[in-house]
Design a protein around this motif. Structure first.
Motif, PDB file in Angstrom:
ATOM      1  N   ALA A 120       3.870   0.177  -7.183  1.00  0.00           N
ATOM      2  CA  ALA A 120       3.320  -1.118  -6.792  1.00  0.00           C
ATOM      3  C   ALA A 120       3.058  -1.051  -5.296  1.00  0.00           C
ATOM      4  CB  ALA A 120       4.278  -2.255  -7.130  1.00  0.00           C
ATOM      5  N   LEU A 121       2.314  -2.027  -4.793  1.00  0.00           N
ATOM      6  CA  LEU A 121       1.873  -1.951  -3.403  1.00  0.00           C
ATOM      7  C   LEU A 121       1.974  -3.307  -2.721  1.00  0.00           C
ATOM      8  CD1 LEU A 121      -1.276  -0.294  -1.904  1.00  0.00           C
ATOM      9  CD2 LEU A 121      -1.048  -2.789  -1.783  1.00  0.00           C
ATOM     10  N   CYS A 122       2.324  -3.254  -1.446  1.00  0.00           N
ATOM     11  CA  CYS A 122       2.218  -4.424  -0.577  1.00  0.00           C
ATOM     12  C   CYS A 122       1.727  -3.958   0.781  1.00  0.00           C
ATOM     13  CB  CYS A 122       3.561  -5.136  -0.428  1.00  0.00           C
ATOM     14  SG  CYS A 122       3.471  -6.570   0.693  1.00  0.00           S
ATOM     15  N   GLU A 140      13.063   0.944  -6.348  1.00  0.00           N
ATOM     16  CA  GLU A 140      14.176   1.849  -6.084  1.00  0.00           C
ATOM     17  C   GLU A 140      13.942   2.686  -4.832  1.00  0.00           C
ATOM     18  OE1 GLU A 140      15.709   3.457 -10.194  1.00  0.00           O
ATOM     19  OE2 GLU A 140      13.533   3.170 -10.290  1.00  0.00           O
ATOM     20  N   LEU A 141      12.685   2.759  -4.417  1.00  0.00           N
ATOM     21  CA  LEU A 141      12.306   3.531  -3.228  1.00  0.00           C
ATOM     22  C   LEU A 141      11.092   2.869  -2.603  1.00  0.00           C
ATOM     23  CD1 LEU A 141      12.511   6.172  -1.461  1.00  0.00           C
ATOM     24  CD2 LEU A 141      10.889   7.198  -3.098  1.00  0.00           C
ATOM     25  N   ILE A 169       4.801   1.044  -2.427  1.00  0.00           N
ATOM     26  CA  ILE A 169       4.028   1.600  -1.323  1.00  0.00           C
ATOM     27  C   ILE A 169       3.676   0.458  -0.375  1.00  0.00           C
ATOM     28  CG2 ILE A 169       1.969   2.899  -0.683  1.00  0.00           C
ATOM     29  CD1 ILE A 169       3.800   4.467  -2.505  1.00  0.00           C
ATOM     30  N   VAL A 170       4.012   0.630   0.901  1.00  0.00           N
ATOM     31  CA  VAL A 170       3.742  -0.399   1.901  1.00  0.00           C
ATOM     32  C   VAL A 170       2.790   0.164   2.951  1.00  0.00           C
ATOM     33  CG1 VAL A 170       4.738  -1.900   3.687  1.00  0.00           C
ATOM     34  CG2 VAL A 170       5.999  -1.471   1.562  1.00  0.00           C
ATOM     35  N   LEU A 215      -1.923   4.431  -4.444  1.00  0.00           N
ATOM     36  CA  LEU A 215      -1.976   3.710  -5.718  1.00  0.00           C
ATOM     37  C   LEU A 215      -3.172   4.179  -6.550  1.00  0.00           C
ATOM     38  CD1 LEU A 215      -0.444   1.413  -7.199  1.00  0.00           C
ATOM     39  CD2 LEU A 215      -2.090  -0.183  -6.187  1.00  0.00           C
ATOM     40  N   ALA A 216      -4.326   4.307  -5.886  1.00  0.00           N
ATOM     41  CA  ALA A 216      -5.559   4.661  -6.595  1.00  0.00           C
ATOM     42  C   ALA A 216      -5.538   6.078  -7.136  1.00  0.00           C
ATOM     43  CB  ALA A 216      -6.756   4.483  -5.665  1.00  0.00           C
TER      44      ALA A 216
END
Length: 314
Positions: free
Chosen positions: A5-7, A45-46, A172-173, A282-283
């Motif tokens: 997931a992403l932010c 978790e990471l 993923i940030v 992500l992509a």
């Protein structure tokens, strides 16, 4: 296989300083609260964070385009987290190895100093920068010359391929502003004291840090009131960038030149590299969908401030 997931979120030292209006802080605070709920529901978790540095951890004496931290500590600038982060050394080292094997030249640091650009988003999303294991990945977004944007996208894809193999929930940030051109020193323009800092990393005294905070606040007030020579924000450019991101059109950035980015959106707009890397991670696993959209042109922060959260569209 794990999940991703992403932010992505902008950061600003001015969020921690007096000056911005209550209305602006409430608006951004509400958007950050939505992002926190997204992250809490995902329960990673990471965390892997792509972030810039503002001459607090990386200096011209050795300026890599990319660096993965296998251990890291916050420097505590602008009241942000000071002290060690929770970096899983073995996983971070394996990540660096995998990225190198993919053909991306990346440095490693066994003692990475990170500033508000890294720890502010972690604190905003988790309350505590050490709440989750985190792999910090530095992307040079300030110290010219900069490499081509296409290499940033390739870095992100390599990292995304690696973390998906861990069998964990990975967030993923990406941390960076959109259009903005704050008063950041450069090799060409820095006075002697600033030159010592940005080249050699000479530590700032408490008095110098306080003076810098006051200068940043004064610059923001002047900018917000139209009394500054700093390059204006470019909401149209920000919207176009977000349209590319939102529309799963990331390969388009490969054709962007660094000169064009600076001309349209300011020198510090290169921080969108962190967003590009995050979305590329992500992509690498297919199309994604945006869950949260927030944008505000915020002269009081000298930044186009944006937030996006996303998941794979499966």
């Amino acid at each position: 296989m794990g999940t991703l997931a992403l932010c992505c979120t902008s950061h600003s030292p001015l969020l921690n300083l007096p000056g911005p209006s209550r209305e602006l802080l409430d608006d951004i605070g509400s958007a950050l609260a939505d992002a926190r709920r997204f992250v809490a529901d995902y329960d990673p978790e990471l965390v892997v964070i792509f972030s810039p540095d503002h001459y607090n951890g990386f200096f011209y004496r050795t300026m890599p385009p990319f660096c993965i931290g296998t251990a890291a500590q916050g420097v505590g600038d602008y009241g942000s987290h000071a002290g060690p982060l929770n970096v899983p050394q073995d996983i971070a080292t394996d990540c660096a190895r995998a990225v190198l094997e993919s053909g991306i030249d990346v440095a490693i640091s066994a003692s990475m100093d990170v500033d508000h650009g890294t720890v502010q988003p972690l604190q905003n999303l988790f309350g505590d920068a050490t709440a989750r294991p985190v792999i910090p990945i530095f992307i040079n977004s300030v110290a010219t010359p900069l490499g081509p944007v296409r290499r940033v996208r390739a870095l992100g894809a390599a990292v995304g391929t690696f973390v998906a193999s861990l069998g964990r929930r990975v967030l993923i940030v990406g941390s960076g502003g959109l259009s903005h051109d704050p008063p950041v020193p450069t090799l060409a323009s820095a006075p002697p004291a600033a030159l010592e800092r940005i080249v050699h990393g000479v530590p700032m005294t408490p008095e110098q840090r306080q003076d810098r905070q006051v200068a940043v606040m004064d610059a923001a007030q002047a900018f917000a009131h139209g009394q500054s020579r700093l390059q204006p924000l470019n909401p149209d450019w920000d919207a176009a960038f977000l349209d590319v991101i939102d529309g799963n059109r990331l390969p388009e950035v490969d054709g962007w030149s660094n000169d064009w980015i600076e001309r349209e959106a300011g020198h510090s707009a290169h921080e969108v590299r962190t967003w590009i890397a995050a979305f590329a991670a992500l992509a690498a696993h297919g199309r994604y969908r945006i869950e949260q959209r927030f944008y505000r042109a915020a002269p009081e922060l000298i930044a186009g401030f944006a937030i996006r959260t996303a998941v794979l569209d499966v």
